[in-house]
Design an enzyme around this catalytic site. Structure first.
Site, PDB file in Angstrom:
ATOM      1  N   PRO A 186       1.819  -4.403   4.051  1.00 42.72           N
ATOM      2  CA  PRO A 186       2.364  -3.056   3.831  1.00 42.72           C
ATOM      3  C   PRO A 186       3.158  -2.896   2.534  1.00 42.72           C
ATOM      4  O   PRO A 186       3.539  -1.773   2.199  1.00 42.72           O
ATOM      5  CB  PRO A 186       3.269  -2.855   5.043  1.00 42.72           C
ATOM      6  CG  PRO A 186       3.716  -4.240   5.388  1.00 42.72           C
ATOM      7  CD  PRO A 186       2.538  -5.130   5.108  1.00 42.72           C
ATOM      8  N   ASP A 198      -5.452  -1.888  -5.004  1.00 44.50           N
ATOM      9  CA  ASP A 198      -5.329  -0.522  -4.500  1.00 44.50           C
ATOM     10  C   ASP A 198      -3.999   0.102  -4.910  1.00 44.50           C
ATOM     11  O   ASP A 198      -3.034  -0.588  -5.254  1.00 44.50           O
ATOM     12  CB  ASP A 198      -5.394  -0.513  -2.971  1.00 44.50           C
ATOM     13  CG  ASP A 198      -6.805  -0.624  -2.441  1.00 44.50           C
ATOM     14  OD1 ASP A 198      -7.747  -0.501  -3.232  1.00 44.50           O
ATOM     15  OD2 ASP A 198      -6.951  -0.844  -1.224  1.00 44.50           O
ATOM     16  N   LYS A 243      -7.208   4.566  -4.881  1.00 49.14           N
ATOM     17  CA  LYS A 243      -7.626   5.907  -4.482  1.00 49.14           C
ATOM     18  C   LYS A 243      -6.531   6.469  -3.596  1.00 49.14           C
ATOM     19  O   LYS A 243      -6.229   5.926  -2.546  1.00 49.14           O
ATOM     20  CB  LYS A 243      -8.956   5.873  -3.732  1.00 49.14           C
ATOM     21  CG  LYS A 243     -10.115   5.356  -4.561  1.00 49.14           C
ATOM     22  CD  LYS A 243     -11.455   5.603  -3.879  1.00 49.14           C
ATOM     23  CE  LYS A 243     -11.648   4.753  -2.649  1.00 49.14           C
ATOM     24  NZ  LYS A 243     -11.770   3.314  -2.962  1.00 49.14           N
ATOM     25  N   ASP A 282      -4.421  -4.379   5.965  1.00 52.08           N
ATOM     26  CA  ASP A 282      -5.491  -5.297   6.349  1.00 52.08           C
ATOM     27  C   ASP A 282      -6.819  -4.724   5.867  1.00 52.08           C
ATOM     28  O   ASP A 282      -7.090  -3.536   6.082  1.00 52.08           O
ATOM     29  CB  ASP A 282      -5.519  -5.473   7.868  1.00 52.08           C
ATOM     30  CG  ASP A 282      -6.599  -6.441   8.301  1.00 52.08           C
ATOM     31  OD1 ASP A 282      -6.277  -7.627   8.482  1.00 52.08           O
ATOM     32  OD2 ASP A 282      -7.769  -6.028   8.449  1.00 52.08           O
ATOM     33  N   ILE A 303      -9.021  -2.506   8.321  1.00 49.83           N
ATOM     34  CA  ILE A 303      -8.517  -1.286   8.964  1.00 49.83           C
ATOM     35  C   ILE A 303      -8.428  -0.184   7.921  1.00 49.83           C
ATOM     36  O   ILE A 303      -7.507  -0.147   7.101  1.00 49.83           O
ATOM     37  CB  ILE A 303      -7.154  -1.548   9.631  1.00 49.83           C
ATOM     38  CG1 ILE A 303      -7.295  -2.619  10.710  1.00 49.83           C
ATOM     39  CG2 ILE A 303      -6.607  -0.251  10.239  1.00 49.83           C
ATOM     40  CD1 ILE A 303      -6.009  -2.983  11.400  1.00 49.83           C
ATOM     41  N   THR A 355      -1.173  -5.028   9.066  1.00 52.21           N
ATOM     42  CA  THR A 355      -1.460  -3.608   8.928  1.00 52.21           C
ATOM     43  C   THR A 355      -0.197  -2.765   9.099  1.00 52.21           C
ATOM     44  O   THR A 355       0.793  -3.215   9.690  1.00 52.21           O
ATOM     45  CB  THR A 355      -2.538  -3.179   9.930  1.00 52.21           C
ATOM     46  OG1 THR A 355      -2.980  -1.852   9.615  1.00 52.21           O
ATOM     47  CG2 THR A 355      -2.026  -3.206  11.361  1.00 52.21           C
ATOM     48  N   ALA A 356      -0.233  -1.549   8.577  1.00 53.28           N
ATOM     49  CA  ALA A 356       0.960  -0.699   8.541  1.00 53.28           C
ATOM     50  C   ALA A 356       1.528  -0.422   9.929  1.00 53.28           C
ATOM     51  O   ALA A 356       2.752  -0.309  10.089  1.00 53.28           O
ATOM     52  CB  ALA A 356       0.633   0.616   7.841  1.00 53.28           C
ATOM     53  N   MET A 388      -2.509   7.703   7.300  1.00 50.26           N
ATOM     54  CA  MET A 388      -2.637   8.823   6.359  1.00 50.26           C
ATOM     55  C   MET A 388      -2.421  10.147   7.085  1.00 50.26           C
ATOM     56  O   MET A 388      -3.168  11.114   6.926  1.00 50.26           O
ATOM     57  CB  MET A 388      -4.002   8.779   5.659  1.00 50.26           C
ATOM     58  CG  MET A 388      -4.176   7.556   4.771  1.00 50.26           C
ATOM     59  SD  MET A 388      -5.859   7.292   4.177  1.00 50.26           S
ATOM     60  CE  MET A 388      -6.578   6.426   5.587  1.00 50.26           C
TER      61      MET A 388
END
Length: 256
Positions: free
Chosen positions: A18, A41, A63, A96, A99, A124-125, A177
């Site tokens: 994260p 990223d 992105k 990750d 995901i 993962t977040a 998101m």
């Protein structure tokens, strides 16, 4: 001599977690240290990028909503070209890779080109957010299911999710998101039967120095999300398990 898992011409998709470099796996750190080129990223934390050795080429392929620097096809081509040039390639992905990381496209492109590609998982977040909020993602007897969904939709398209299936009271829902879609998520879940007073937690810039944890009820989700800048990544956690305990070191809002 141990087997070398990162020979020239090899690609590793590496989970950057994260954002906090302390949450990287030891394997991820080792691969970053050996890379010849790193494609990263927008959500990769600055402190993680600081681990890339001097002289190693760093290429931003991030992105973000409404601000795409490179399309996925171009990213695939860049990765394959670097590997064909006998470079050790790290594709660094926030969280990750498996995901909502679009890893399948990059794996497919590498395999089609005959490039060896492997994956190093990351935190993962959703896991990081629960930890920051001193909360759980599951809860015996109350939250027996955990579902990850993304609220990202193409421009002009409605968010097409199985709201009836997601509204079950026995699950925790992690919405990636989710800031821009907070009002729709709240409205649709309540319309599908989820209780209006269901606890919610929004993790903003999770694990970073400017992290915020915002707590409240499902029917106040849109109001809570309105306080978040569109530049800050936010994850929504919804369900009884995420009540947690307030942490004094965080800037935190609570709406009953």
């Amino acid at each position: 001599m141990p087997h070398d898992d990162f020979t020239p011409g090899t690609v590793w998709l590496v989970g950057a977690g994260p954002g906090d470099p302390d949450l990287l796996t030891r394997k991820a750190e080792r691969l970053i240290a050996r890379a010849d080129i790193v494609f990263f990223d927008a959500l990769v934390g600055p402190a993680v990028l600081d681990l890339v050795p001097p002289g190693v080429e760093r290429v931003s392929v991030g992105k973000r909503s409404g601000r795409h620097s490179k399309d996925q096809g171009t990213i695939d081509e860049l990765i394959v070209a670097a590997a064909r040039g006998a470079k050790r390639v790290v594709r660094l992905k926030g969280g990750d890779p498996s995901i909502f990381g679009r890893s399948t496209e990059e794996i497919t492109a590498c395999r089609a080109a005959g490039i060896a590609v492997r994956v190093c998982p990351g935190i993962t977040a959703a896991s990081a957010a629960a930890a920051s909020g001193v909360a759980s993602l599951t809860l015996r007897g109350l939250a027996r299911q955990l579902t990850f969904v993304t609220a990202h939709a193409k421009a002009g398209e409605a968010l097409d999710l199985d709201w009836a299936g997601l509204a079950g009271a026995d699950r925790t829902l992690a919405v990636y998101m989710g800031r821009a879609a907070a009002a729709e998520v709240s409205r649709s879940l309540i319309a599908a039967g989820r209780a209006a007073d269901t606890p919610v937690m929004i993790a903003v810039n999770v694990s970073l120095p400017d992290e915020r944890i915002i707590r409240g009820r499902l029917d106040a989700l849109a109001f809570l999300a309105a306080a978040i800048s569109d530049r800050d990544p936010a994850l929504l956690l919804i369900g009884e398990a995420v009540v947690g305990t307030a942490v004094a070191t965080h800037v935190e809002y609570e709406v009953a």
